[in-house]
Design a protein around this motif. Structure first.
Motif, mmCIF file in Angstrom:
data_model
loop_
_atom_site.group_PDB
_atom_site.id
_atom_site.type_symbol
_atom_site.label_atom_id
_atom_site.label_comp_id
_atom_site.label_asym_id
_atom_site.label_seq_id
_atom_site.Cartn_x
_atom_site.Cartn_y
_atom_site.Cartn_z
ATOM 1 N N GLY A 118 0.796 -1.222 0.000
ATOM 2 C CA GLY A 118 0.000 0.000 0.000
ATOM 3 C C GLY A 118 0.820 1.260 0.000
ATOM 4 N N ALA A 119 0.256 2.304 -0.603
ATOM 5 C CA ALA A 119 0.910 3.605 -0.660
ATOM 6 C C ALA A 119 0.630 4.378 0.620
ATOM 7 C CB ALA A 119 0.402 4.384 -1.869
ATOM 8 N N GLN A 120 1.339 5.501 0.783
ATOM 9 C CA GLN A 120 1.145 6.364 1.939
ATOM 10 C C GLN A 120 0.523 7.682 1.513
ATOM 11 O OE1 GLN A 120 4.833 4.993 4.871
ATOM 12 N NE2 GLN A 120 4.728 7.059 4.101
ATOM 13 N N ALA A 121 -0.046 8.382 2.462
ATOM 14 C CA ALA A 121 -0.625 9.690 2.170
ATOM 15 C C ALA A 121 0.466 10.596 1.607
ATOM 16 C CB ALA A 121 -1.199 10.294 3.440
ATOM 17 N N GLY A 122 0.139 11.304 0.538
ATOM 18 C CA GLY A 122 1.104 12.208 -0.079
ATOM 19 C C GLY A 122 1.870 11.606 -1.238
ATOM 20 N N ASP A 123 1.766 10.284 -1.431
ATOM 21 C CA ASP A 123 2.459 9.651 -2.557
ATOM 22 C C ASP A 123 1.871 10.135 -3.880
ATOM 23 O OD1 ASP A 123 4.089 8.211 -0.889
ATOM 24 O OD2 ASP A 123 3.035 6.313 -1.127
ATOM 25 N N VAL A 124 2.747 10.470 -4.820
ATOM 26 C CA VAL A 124 2.288 10.919 -6.132
ATOM 27 C C VAL A 124 2.730 9.974 -7.241
ATOM 28 C CG1 VAL A 124 2.252 13.343 -5.440
ATOM 29 C CG2 VAL A 124 4.334 12.396 -6.443
ATOM 30 N N LEU A 125 3.524 8.990 -6.903
ATOM 31 C CA LEU A 125 4.042 8.057 -7.893
ATOM 32 C C LEU A 125 3.253 6.756 -7.884
ATOM 33 C CD1 LEU A 125 7.843 8.612 -7.241
ATOM 34 C CD2 LEU A 125 6.611 9.228 -9.312
ATOM 35 N N SER B 59 6.783 19.915 -8.733
ATOM 36 C CA SER B 59 7.988 19.104 -8.850
ATOM 37 C C SER B 59 8.330 18.467 -7.499
ATOM 38 C CB SER B 59 9.153 19.983 -9.339
ATOM 39 O OG SER B 59 10.375 19.275 -9.314
ATOM 40 N N LEU B 60 8.372 17.156 -7.460
ATOM 41 C CA LEU B 60 8.616 16.438 -6.205
ATOM 42 C C LEU B 60 9.963 16.779 -5.584
ATOM 43 C CD1 LEU B 60 7.565 14.162 -4.275
ATOM 44 C CD2 LEU B 60 8.907 12.561 -5.666
ATOM 45 N N TYR B 61 10.972 16.986 -6.410
ATOM 46 C CA TYR B 61 12.325 17.140 -5.897
ATOM 47 C C TYR B 61 12.590 18.464 -5.200
ATOM 48 C CZ TYR B 61 13.372 13.070 -8.847
ATOM 49 O OH TYR B 61 13.389 11.825 -9.426
ATOM 50 N N ASP B 62 11.999 19.540 -5.701
ATOM 51 C CA ASP B 62 12.291 20.861 -5.133
ATOM 52 C C ASP B 62 11.051 21.638 -4.722
ATOM 53 O OD1 ASP B 62 11.315 21.311 -7.651
ATOM 54 O OD2 ASP B 62 13.131 22.266 -8.449
ATOM 55 N N LEU C 176 9.094 6.844 -13.339
ATOM 56 C CA LEU C 176 9.005 8.049 -14.160
ATOM 57 C C LEU C 176 8.175 9.118 -13.454
ATOM 58 C CD1 LEU C 176 8.263 6.349 -17.597
ATOM 59 C CD2 LEU C 176 10.441 7.304 -16.849
ATOM 60 N N LEU C 177 8.656 10.361 -13.493
ATOM 61 C CA LEU C 177 7.892 11.459 -12.915
ATOM 62 C C LEU C 177 8.290 12.774 -13.562
ATOM 63 C CD1 LEU C 177 9.342 12.394 -9.404
ATOM 64 C CD2 LEU C 177 10.437 10.751 -10.913
ATOM 65 N N ALA C 178 7.316 13.690 -13.602
ATOM 66 C CA ALA C 178 7.554 15.019 -14.159
ATOM 67 C C ALA C 178 8.112 15.920 -13.063
ATOM 68 C CB ALA C 178 6.260 15.602 -14.706
ATOM 69 N N VAL C 179 9.291 16.482 -13.297
ATOM 70 C CA VAL C 179 9.935 17.367 -12.322
ATOM 71 C C VAL C 179 10.499 18.588 -13.045
ATOM 72 C CG1 VAL C 179 10.532 15.505 -10.729
ATOM 73 C CG2 VAL C 179 12.145 16.129 -12.528
#
Length: 243
Positions: A54-61, A132-135, A181-184
């Motif tokens: 299962g995923a966690q709250a806030g997961d976008v992937l 953007s997840l990273y920044d 894969l993710l858009a950042v």
């Protein structure tokens, strides 16, 4: 005799229905059967399945796993030294692949990761909003976004992909099922380059829990190796996850 034959036929029909109802679907890797594997191997196989735990709250992937599953995955990864870059080329990882309806992998990810995304007749993103997840940057121009490979192509090459065939490299480079894969923001992606977590981490530390779980899940699924410093940093990232 006619009545007895009819009764016998009804009994046989009921028996067949009962037998068929017990068959169910074919047993798959996630059905609790070890298929001759040791309990450890079976646990590692189950942990590698997208979404396990299962995923966690806030997961976008997509395909995220719980912290406990990620720790199991990490413990099962082979630890070794990074291989050389001899023979590497991005062209050996075909991307972006066509995904149907005139869309390639990049456009599919842009649509998936954004809010209120509109596309033209060629499936190109025309407007939308992305975080953007990273920044943590909010981007409204798709041209300022990169589609990042969570585990970079060159890093994968150094940790096992050099021995893959072309089909597996293409699947890895276009994987929409796992958190690969993710858009950042383009700036954060280019800052990351092909570095592993011990050499580069997202500046937004709130993303570390998700980053560590995603990285581990991808490496686990594809059977890639990790270095000791890499594993130590991933462990530290997992330690930031809420208990």
């Amino acid at each position: 005799m006619g009545r007895q034959s009819g009764a016998l036929g009804a009994v046989v029909a009921v028996a067949l229905l009962v037998g068929l109802s017990g068959c169910g679907s074919p047993v798959g890797p996630g059905d609790g059967k070890t298929g001759g594997k040791s309990p450890t191997d079976a646990a590692s196989s189950a942990a590698s399945q997208p979404g396990a735990g299962g995923a966690q709250a806030g997961d976008v992937l997509p395909g995220m796993v719980s912290v406990s599953v990620a720790r199991t995955q990490l413990a099962a990864l082979t630890v070794g030294k990074a291989a050389t870059m001899a023979g590497y080329s991005r062209d050996k990882f075909t991307h972006w692949a066509e995904q149907g309806n005139k869309c390639d992998t990049r456009e599919v990810v842009l649509k998936r990761d954004g809010a209120d995304v509109t596309q033209d007749g060629e499936c190109r993103a025309q407007s939308g909003k992305w975080k953007s997840l990273y920044d943590g940057a909010v981007v409204t121009d798709a041209a300022k976004l990169d589609i990042d490979h969570m585990v970079p192509l060159a890093e994968a090459w150094r940790s096992g992909a050099a021995g893959w065939d072309a089909a597996k490299r293409k699947a890895f480079a276009n994987d929409l099922t796992r958190p690969q894969l993710l858009a950042v923001s383009a700036s954060s992606n280019r800052s990351k380059g092909d570095q592993s977590p011990d050499l580069w981490q997202p500046t937004d530390k709130s993303s570390w829990c998700q980053y560590g779980r995603a990285w581990t899940t991808v490496k686990s699924h594809y059977g890639l190796t990790v270095t000791e410093p890499e594993r130590a940093k991933i462990t530290a990232m997992l330690d930031t996850c809420a208990s």
